[in-house]
Design a protein around this motif. Structure first.
Motif, PDB file in Angstrom:
ATOM      1  N   HIS A 176      -3.177   5.535   1.556  1.00 13.87           N
ATOM      2  CA  HIS A 176      -3.660   4.917   2.792  1.00 13.87           C
ATOM      3  C   HIS A 176      -2.614   4.001   3.404  1.00 13.87           C
ATOM      4  N   GLY A 177      -1.950   3.188   2.574  1.00 13.55           N
ATOM      5  CA  GLY A 177      -0.977   2.218   3.103  1.00 13.55           C
ATOM      6  C   GLY A 177       0.308   2.893   3.509  1.00 13.55           C
ATOM      7  N   GLY A 178       0.233   3.840   4.384  1.00 15.62           N
ATOM      8  CA  GLY A 178       1.406   4.569   4.847  1.00 15.62           C
ATOM      9  C   GLY A 178       0.949   5.553   5.903  1.00 15.62           C
ATOM     10  N   THR A 179       1.860   6.100   6.663  1.00 14.79           N
ATOM     11  CA  THR A 179       3.277   5.902   6.454  1.00 14.79           C
ATOM     12  C   THR A 179       3.754   4.701   7.289  1.00 14.79           C
ATOM     13  N   PHE A 180       4.753   4.037   6.736  1.00 20.13           N
ATOM     14  CA  PHE A 180       5.492   3.082   7.546  1.00 20.13           C
ATOM     15  C   PHE A 180       6.937   3.153   7.097  1.00 20.13           C
ATOM     16  N   VAL A 181       7.834   2.772   7.983  1.00 19.18           N
ATOM     17  CA  VAL A 181       9.247   2.976   7.668  1.00 19.18           C
ATOM     18  C   VAL A 181       9.963   1.641   7.566  1.00 19.18           C
ATOM     19  N   THR A 182      11.048   1.631   6.800  1.00 14.53           N
ATOM     20  CA  THR A 182      11.921   0.468   6.753  1.00 14.53           C
ATOM     21  C   THR A 182      12.729   0.460   8.065  1.00 14.53           C
TER      22      THR A 182
END
Ligand code: CUK
Ligand code: CUA
Length: 661
Positions: A176-182
């Motif tokens: 759930h805690g995604g996607t996110f990018v650096t």
């Protein structure tokens, strides 16, 4: 004489001008009168007319922003133009989609790559799209999205808006805690959700604490190849809490990411045995844990080989993560949902849906607490706990059910209030403070929305330099907003104009979406995306993003029977015929059907559809595809072009004749 003639010549010109001006004035007066008349007849207020003027796009004009919204259980991404709120495109991702020909002969291997435990799953539950970033700004090159139901991540190339890759998480079945990018898209981060035994192997729930695991996976992104690089990806084991939403640090917090969690109680439910159900057990404690993860340190640990191979995947175990000092937690109000990092990376905003406040953590204070090892003990797995008071900047009471926060360019933040059905505007303090007329950390205004807003998305809202201007509320309920469409109602996305200050933040558009459920969205300036209008060259393979040397070319069309018993069909498509048009096969033939659309005109797309065999493809100009199947069913099959491409589109067909054994 000459002069008179000149004057005479001039005379009609001035007469025309006067007449034109008069006409223009008359038509102006008339049109405003018309507007007033229609407004009166339809009961429109000045605010309505203003909203229409802000959102209406005259025919042929284009939107300023593109919103990439998750498609929820549709398993797709939906792309909406702002401010018109017109649905422009769907992008097929986890779910086969006939118009794009996705999963009906083309893309099947990409979809199959993501099958969990080898089982064909033909849908996804997409939640959080993430646009690729360069230096914390959306760069318009890629978009990624998670599938919560099977823990998968997809990569979409924004040159041709096609899904290129789906990776299945080998460790868990729920993300759930995604996607996110650096900030430079080094990693696409996929946080877990419901704790699972490694690989989701069979383990009775009585062994929850020992055998069920939390985790977060850092997928290395190879920008040149446009693919996740599995061989340089790794995971970090976390306690068996249910990790929830997450966000990457940037600027002041670059190198870190933050994850909420719920069920730090480690409740295991059991309503059927008269045990407290999950809903009670999971929200017993007053606080849960915000996870603070130093991913740059984790990367070093991984590169130093300090990992365990679990399910064939490198994992930094919980013990290693603690020993290496890359994992800390700090209390957060119970059952939180959103965690969002402010544009400068200096503040981290957490919303606990059972607490009317947002809690704001200071990165500066977090760094000091970690460096000074000023811990308030550790959790039962030994994870050091940063003392709440030592890392919190402030708390602001906003209203009931705060969920997610977005940011503007002007010192304002916005938080969705699920239970209040409102979007709260509040001021950030610190170095943002001087930008707003109101004092720091103050609730300024609440815009009512309909109803029960989940996520909100602001223009360039997750970047280091948000644009403000527009904010979309992705509402969960739409009761009484639209014509009754049976018991299943459309989704309601509301556009809010946030260009003003103070209490000026009106809803200016209601967009019904008949597919869902969109959870999160990201909004990018449209001119950042350099999408192709046609494929660069004829014979282009979108999977390789390169020319396919095997692609059929004009004058080389043929049916080729190979020694190994397979058959290759080399076919071209151009307005308004396929070549060849007669295909003879024998029952049982293993077929590779290669088709190139040789068109160079924009929008000259041909479809390719074969009955009974469940085949449909979309061939955009220049595109070449290969469809493989076994001709197991004898018969005569009229195949045809399924896009109305020309006046002779109906004639664009052929016969596939499969001779029985
Ligand atoms: S979640 Cu749906 S409203 Cu999946 Cu981001 Cu919060
Ligand atoms: Cu090609 Cu219709």
């Amino acid at each position: 004489m000459t002069r008179t003639r000149l004057r005479l010549r001039r005379f009609p010109v001035s007469v025309t001008l006067v007449a034109l001006c008069g006409l223009a004035a008359a038509s102006r007066a008339q049109s405003i009168g018309d507007v007033q008349k229609i407004a009166q007849e339809r009961g429109l207020t000045t605010a309505d007319l203003l909203a229409a003027a802000k959102t209406y796009l005259p025919s042929g004009q284009k939107d300023e922003y593109l919103m990439f919204a998750s498609g929820g259980h549709a398993g797709q991404i939906f792309v909406v133009g702002l401010p018109s709120m017109r649905l422009l495109r769907s992008i097929a991702v986890f779910t086969p989609e006939p118009w794009q020909g996705w999963g009906y002969g083309v893309g099947d291997e990409v979809i199959a790559e993501g099958f969990p435990k080898g089982k064909a799953n033909l849908w996804g539950d997409t939640h959080h799209p993430a646009l690729s970033e360069t230096n914390g700004e959306y760069d318009g090159q890629f978009v990624f999205i998670n599938d919560k139901i099977n823990a998968r991540v997809a990569v979409i190339d924004l040159r041709d808006w096609e899904t290129k890759q789906i990776v299945k998480n080998p460790l868990t079945l729920s993300d759930h805690g995604g996607t996110f990018v650096t900030p430079n898209t080094d990693y696409i981060i996929e946080g877990g959700q419901y704790a699972c035994p490694w690989g989701a192997d069979y383990v009775p729930i009585s062994e929850y604490k020992e055998k069920y695991k939390g985790s977060v996976t850092l997928w290395k992104f190879d920008r040149t190849r446009g693919r996740i690089d599995r061989d340089n990806s790794f995971a970090i084991e976390l306690p068996p809490y249910w990790q929830d939403l997450s966000d990457a640090g940037k600027l002041a917090s670059d190198g870190f990411f933050f994850m909420n969690s719920l069920n730090t109680e480690m409740a295991t439910g059991g309503i059927q045995d008269k045990k407290p159900p999950f809903e009670a057990g999971v929200s017993k404690n007053a606080t849960d844990f915000l996870h603070i993860i130093d991913w740059k340190k984790a990367e070093e640990v991984y590169k130093a080989g300090k990992v365990a191979m679990i399910e064939g995947f490198p994992v930094i175990t919980l013990d290693t993560a603690i020993a290496e000092g890359l994992l800390h937690v700090t209390p957060e109000p119970r059952s939180p949902h959103g965690v969002d990092v402010a544009p400068k990376g200096d503040f981290i905003v957490v919303s606990g849906k059972l607490d009317p406040h947002v809690t704001i953590y200071s990165m500066d204070k977090i760094r000091k607490a970690i460096a000074g090892k000023s811990f308030a003990g550790s959790d039962e797995f030994g994870v050091p706990i940063l003392d709440f008071d030592s890392v919190v900047e402030t708390q602001i009471e906003l209203g009931l059910g705060p969920l997610h926060t977005q940011f503007g360019p002007d010192g304002y933040a916005y938080t969705s209030l699920y239970l209040d059905s409102a979007v709260a505007r509040w001021t950030i303090g610190g170095s943002y403070g001087s930008q707003t007329p109101e004092p720091d950390w103050t609730l300024v205004h609440k815009t009512p929305v309909h109803y029960n807003v989940g996520h909100i998305a602001a223009a360039e809202g997750d970047t280091v330099s948000p644009d403000g201007k527009y904010l979309v509320a992705l509402n969960k309920w739409s009761v009484d907003r639209f014509i009754q469409t049976g018991p299943l109602l459309p989704q309601n996305l509301q556009l809010i104009d946030i260009a003003g200050q103070g209490t000026n933040a009106p809803v200016i558009y209601d967009m019904a979406m008949g597919v869902g459920e969109p959870h999160y969205a990201q909004i990018i300036k449209a001119d950042k995306i350099k999408a192709w209008s046609i494929y660069p060259e004829v014979g282009w393979d979108p999977q390789a993003q390169n020319i396919n040397p095997m692609a059929p070319k004009p004058k080389m069309e043929r049916v080729q029977r190979n020694e190994d018993g397979t058959v290759d069909i080399f076919m071209t498509a151009i307005r308004s015929h396929f070549n060849p048009e007669h295909i003879y096969l024998k029952q049982g033939d293993r077929v590779r059907w290669h088709i190139t659309n040789t068109e160079r005109a924009v929008d000259a797309t041909h479809g390719f559809a074969v009955p009974v065999y469940n085949i449909t493809a979309s061939l955009e100009p220049g595109e070449s595809v290969t469809i493989e199947f076994v001709a197991d069913t004898p018969g005569t099959f009229p195949f045809y072009c399924s896009e109305f491409c020309s006046a002779l589109h109906l004639e664009m067909m052929g016969y596939l004749m499969v001779e029985p054994k």
